[in-house]
Write a protein that holds these residues in place. Structure first.
Motif, PDB file in Angstrom:
ATOM      1  N   ALA A 168      -2.286 123.827  28.868  1.00 44.41           N
ATOM      2  CA  ALA A 168      -2.673 124.409  27.530  1.00 44.41           C
ATOM      3  C   ALA A 168      -3.612 124.954  27.434  1.00 44.41           C
ATOM      4  O   ALA A 168      -3.695 126.210  26.559  1.00 44.41           O
ATOM      5  N   THR A 169      -4.332 124.553  28.261  1.00 43.92           N
ATOM      6  CA  THR A 169      -5.965 126.245  28.642  1.00 43.92           C
ATOM      7  C   THR A 169      -4.712 127.272  28.608  1.00 43.92           C
ATOM      8  O   THR A 169      -5.454 128.651  27.945  1.00 43.92           O
ATOM      9  N   TRP A 170      -3.943 127.251  29.652  1.00 40.98           N
ATOM     10  CA  TRP A 170      -3.614 128.585  30.028  1.00 40.98           C
ATOM     11  C   TRP A 170      -2.947 129.413  28.660  1.00 40.98           C
ATOM     12  O   TRP A 170      -2.868 130.266  28.548  1.00 40.98           O
ATOM     13  N   LEU A 171      -2.132 128.141  28.014  1.00 43.01           N
ATOM     14  CA  LEU A 171      -0.635 128.656  26.788  1.00 43.01           C
ATOM     15  C   LEU A 171      -1.987 128.941  25.768  1.00 43.01           C
ATOM     16  O   LEU A 171      -1.076 130.177  25.576  1.00 43.01           O
ATOM     17  N   PHE A 172      -3.284 128.208  25.744  1.00 38.62           N
ATOM     18  CA  PHE A 172      -3.948 129.012  24.560  1.00 38.62           C
ATOM     19  C   PHE A 172      -4.710 130.097  25.053  1.00 38.62           C
ATOM     20  O   PHE A 172      -4.285 131.201  23.676  1.00 38.62           O
TER      21      PHE A 172
END
Length: 330
Positions: free
Chosen positions: A317-321
């Motif tokens: 999710a951090t990468w996507l964000f």
């Protein structure tokens, strides 16, 4: 060695997960009767896409006025019959792997019609008989839009990740029912408001906020696994409702991609949302089925791996964000 396994697994997921979340894999196509038994179709062919590589296939006795060319961008193709008007049995096959095509037809008589054609083994088959006014039905709309809703939730990795995060946090059927119901109420509310244009938020921002909601949930799951039971773990329906509002805006963008006229929105909204709920329910049932089977087999995740799902959710999710946030500025 185990840490390298998890890093490799997460990196593989980052490679296959889409950065954008709300593409329903649909196209729009314009069909127009020109007169003298000539007809034109128009659509946008993105460079490198399937629709830019292969032309539509006409059924006999339809023939192209000239050999189809597929430039990147707007494609206009004209075909003719053998001197007779099109019949309801004639068809145009789009040999492309897309979920469906929304066709808007304009006839010389002044009739207009819209119809959603979905993917078959042969591709997307446009039946001329379905492009006449009054050919649609409530049953057909229910089938098409609910199917799109199910496909959107089941192929939307970020939505699935959020649901899995909730399931990692909640305990028991009663809490599950309350949490999933809260999530449903939240995204149903903003889906309706977004679809009718009452609330409008840029898609890039919605995608970034959806990823942020998964990060927050992953942190809460990690705290829970560490024995720090906070408000979110005690009342997960609160975070489910709050972030459900954000996810609903994403669903609204997916539905808006169909380009439906306002009079068709109520039934599309109803059945699309129903499809989302059915897909969501399927995920929950599958989750508890796996848990039940694991319990009967006396299988438990080793203690040292208990936090791994939360870390995996958080990293992805951090990468996507970050990726979606950067997209907003470039």
């Amino acid at each position: 060695m185990r840490i390298f396994f998890w890093i490799g697994w997460v990196m593989w997921l980052l490679g296959v997960l889409p950065a954008t979340a709300h593409d329903v894999g649909l196209m729009t196509l314009r069909f127009e009767e020109l007169g003298d038994n000539r007809y034109q179709i128009e659509y946008i062919a993105q460079p490198g896409s399937p629709e830019s590589a292969a032309p539509p296939v006409l059924s006999s006795p339809l023939t192209w006025e000239q050999e189809p060319e597929l430039p990147g961008g707007l494609v206009r193709l004209v075909f003719a019959t053998d001197g007779k008007p099109l019949s309801s049995e004639d068809q145009i096959t789009l040999p492309w792997r897309v979920n469906g095509v929304m066709v808007q037809a304009f006839w010389r008589s002044g009739e207009t019609a819209r119809h959603l054609f979905t993917l078959t083994k042969e591709g997307v088959v446009i039946r001329i008989g379905d492009l006449r006014a009054g050919t649609g039905s409530v049953g057909e709309a229910a089938k098409h839009y609910s199917q799109l809703g199910m496909e959107h939730i089941l192929t939307g990795w970020d939505h699935l990740m959020f649901i899995v995060g909730l399931l990692l946090l909640i305990r028991g059927w009663r809490m599950t029912l309350a949490t999933i119901t809260a999530f449903t109420l939240g995204h149903s509310l903003t889906l309706a408001l977004g679809t009718f244009g009452v609330v409008q938020v840029e898609l890039d921002l919605v995608d970034a906020l959806v990823a942020l909601s998964i990060i927050v949930l992953a942190v809460e799951v990690l705290h829970f696994k560490q024995g720090r039971v906070g408000l979110t773990a005690r009342k997960p329906w609160l975070i489910a409702f709050a972030f459900g509002l954000i996810h609903g805006l994403g669903f609204a963008w997916a539905l808006a991609a169909l380009g439906l006229p306002r009079q068709e929105l109520p039934q599309a909204l109803l059945f699309f949302n129903l499809g989302v709920e059915l897909g969501q329910l399927g995920v929950v049932v599958l989750w508890y089925s796996v848990v039940a089977i694991a319990g009967k087999l006396s299988f438990r995740l080793p203690e040292r791996w208990a936090k791994a799902p939360a870390y995996a959710l958080g990293i992805i999710a951090t990468w996507l964000f970050l990726d979606r946030t950067m997209t907003m500025f470039w």
